[in-house]
Write a protein that holds these residues in place. Structure first.
Motif, PDB file in Angstrom:
ATOM      1  N   SER A 219      -2.721   7.143   9.126  1.00  0.00           N
ATOM      2  CA  SER A 219      -2.864   5.844   8.174  1.00  0.00           C
ATOM      3  C   SER A 219      -1.866   5.300   7.415  1.00  0.00           C
ATOM      4  CB  SER A 219      -3.327   6.835   7.064  1.00  0.00           C
ATOM      5  OG  SER A 219      -2.786   7.370   6.129  1.00  0.00           O
ATOM      6  N   LEU A 220      -0.772   5.363   7.704  1.00  0.00           N
ATOM      7  CA  LEU A 220       0.507   4.821   7.848  1.00  0.00           C
ATOM      8  C   LEU A 220       0.201   2.923   7.964  1.00  0.00           C
ATOM      9  CD1 LEU A 220       3.877   7.380   7.743  1.00  0.00           C
ATOM     10  CD2 LEU A 220       3.107   6.646   5.389  1.00  0.00           C
ATOM     11  N   LEU A 221      -0.272   3.013   8.685  1.00  0.00           N
ATOM     12  CA  LEU A 221      -0.449   1.698   9.368  1.00  0.00           C
ATOM     13  C   LEU A 221      -1.888   0.880   9.188  1.00  0.00           C
ATOM     14  CD1 LEU A 221      -0.040   3.280  12.937  1.00  0.00           C
ATOM     15  CD2 LEU A 221       1.546   1.557  12.225  1.00  0.00           C
ATOM     16  N   VAL A 222      -2.404   1.480   8.670  1.00  0.00           N
ATOM     17  CA  VAL A 222      -3.675   1.320   7.958  1.00  0.00           C
ATOM     18  C   VAL A 222      -2.955   0.579   6.066  1.00  0.00           C
ATOM     19  CG1 VAL A 222      -6.235   0.892   7.019  1.00  0.00           C
ATOM     20  CG2 VAL A 222      -5.144   1.692   9.179  1.00  0.00           C
TER      21      VAL A 222
ATOM     22  N   ASN B   4       0.985   4.143  -2.376  1.00  0.00           N
ATOM     23  CA  ASN B   4       0.699   4.965  -2.294  1.00  0.00           C
ATOM     24  C   ASN B   4       2.074   6.600  -3.345  1.00  0.00           C
ATOM     25  OD1 ASN B   4       0.120   7.911  -0.686  1.00  0.00           O
ATOM     26  ND2 ASN B   4       1.522   7.583  -0.084  1.00  0.00           N
ATOM     27  N   PHE B   5       3.371   6.025  -2.880  1.00  0.00           N
ATOM     28  CA  PHE B   5       4.559   6.524  -3.412  1.00  0.00           C
ATOM     29  C   PHE B   5       4.205   6.744  -4.773  1.00  0.00           C
ATOM     30  CE2 PHE B   5       8.379   6.699  -5.255  1.00  0.00           C
ATOM     31  CZ  PHE B   5       9.344   7.206  -5.080  1.00  0.00           C
ATOM     32  N   VAL B   6       3.970   5.852  -5.622  1.00  0.00           N
ATOM     33  CA  VAL B   6       3.353   5.393  -6.909  1.00  0.00           C
ATOM     34  C   VAL B   6       2.616   6.579  -7.476  1.00  0.00           C
ATOM     35  CG1 VAL B   6       2.491   4.654  -9.079  1.00  0.00           C
ATOM     36  CG2 VAL B   6       4.384   4.039  -7.786  1.00  0.00           C
ATOM     37  N   PHE B   7       1.323   6.645  -6.986  1.00  0.00           N
ATOM     38  CA  PHE B   7       0.531   7.329  -6.790  1.00  0.00           C
ATOM     39  C   PHE B   7       1.003   9.023  -6.502  1.00  0.00           C
ATOM     40  CE2 PHE B   7      -2.901   4.103  -6.706  1.00  0.00           C
ATOM     41  CZ  PHE B   7      -3.004   4.045  -8.371  1.00  0.00           C
TER      42      PHE B   7
ATOM     43  N   GLY C 197       0.658  -1.296   0.166  1.00  0.00           N
ATOM     44  CA  GLY C 197      -0.209   0.280   0.135  1.00  0.00           C
ATOM     45  C   GLY C 197       0.595   0.976  -0.467  1.00  0.00           C
ATOM     46  N   LEU C 198       1.739   1.648   0.641  1.00  0.00           N
ATOM     47  CA  LEU C 198       2.649   2.538   0.481  1.00  0.00           C
ATOM     48  C   LEU C 198       3.165   2.329  -0.412  1.00  0.00           C
ATOM     49  CD1 LEU C 198       4.583   1.712   4.469  1.00  0.00           C
ATOM     50  CD2 LEU C 198       2.178   3.623   3.190  1.00  0.00           C
TER      51      LEU C 198
ATOM     52  N   LYS D 269      -3.250   5.630   3.189  1.00  0.00           N
ATOM     53  CA  LYS D 269      -2.297   6.767   2.774  1.00  0.00           C
ATOM     54  C   LYS D 269      -3.301   6.460   0.405  1.00  0.00           C
ATOM     55  CE  LYS D 269       0.435   9.106   3.494  1.00  0.00           C
ATOM     56  NZ  LYS D 269       0.302  10.048   3.543  1.00  0.00           N
ATOM     57  N   MET D 270      -2.969   5.589  -0.138  1.00  0.00           N
ATOM     58  CA  MET D 270      -3.366   5.747  -1.418  1.00  0.00           C
ATOM     59  C   MET D 270      -4.449   5.664  -1.396  1.00  0.00           C
ATOM     60  SD  MET D 270      -3.449   2.636  -4.631  1.00  0.00           S
ATOM     61  CE  MET D 270      -5.048   2.293  -3.315  1.00  0.00           C
ATOM     62  N   PHE D 271      -5.448   5.755  -0.518  1.00  0.00           N
ATOM     63  CA  PHE D 271      -6.733   5.990  -0.876  1.00  0.00           C
ATOM     64  C   PHE D 271      -6.833   7.381  -0.830  1.00  0.00           C
ATOM     65  CE2 PHE D 271      -8.153   1.102  -0.386  1.00  0.00           C
ATOM     66  CZ  PHE D 271      -8.612   1.466  -1.612  1.00  0.00           C
TER      67      PHE D 271
END
Length: 98
Positions: free
Chosen positions: A57-60, A21-24, A17-18, A64-66
Motif C-alpha cells: 500500500s506504500l505505492l498507492v 501516514n507518518f503524522v497519523f 500520503g506517506l 497507508k493513511m487510510f
C-alpha cells in the motif's frame, strides 16, 4: 501518464500520503503509549508481521493513511465501545491469531 496524471504529480501524491501516514501513525502511537505505557507495550508486543497488502500500500497514494485510520476506528468501535482495554487492542494488533 499514470492514472490520468503526470508522473511527477503521482509521486507528489504518494509522498504527501506517506507524510500524512507518518503524522497519523505518530499521533496514534503516542495515544497508545499514553494509555498503555511504553514499558508495558514493549513487554506485551508480539511478533506479528504486516500482511503483504499493507506493505504494497506504500505505492498507492494515501492508502497507508487510510489503513492507520481503519485501525483507529477498530480500536474505538470494536474494543473501547465494547469495554475492552487499550492493552487488549495492542495484543490483538501485535500477536498472531492462533
Amino acid at each position: 501518464m499514470i492514472i490520468g496524471m503526470f508522473e511527477q504529480d503521482f509521486i507528489a501524491y504518494i509522498i504527501f500520503g506517506l507524510i500524512l501516514n507518518f503524522v497519523f501513525s505518530m499521533m496514534f502511537g503516542i495515544y497508545l503509549s499514553n494509555n498503555i505505557g511504553l514499558n508495558e507495550m514493549i513487554r506485551s508486543k508480539g511478533d506479528k508481521e504486516q500482511p503483504i497488502l499493507v506493505k504494497l500500500s506504500l505505492l498507492v497514494p494515501f492508502a497507508k493513511m487510510f489503513i492507520t485510520l481503519y485501525r483507529v476506528s477498530i480500536l474505538q468501535i470494536y474494543f473501547l465501545n465494547k469495554g475492552h482495554t487499550h492493552k487488549e487492542f495492542w495484543v490483538y494488533m501485535t500477536h498472531n491469531e492462533k
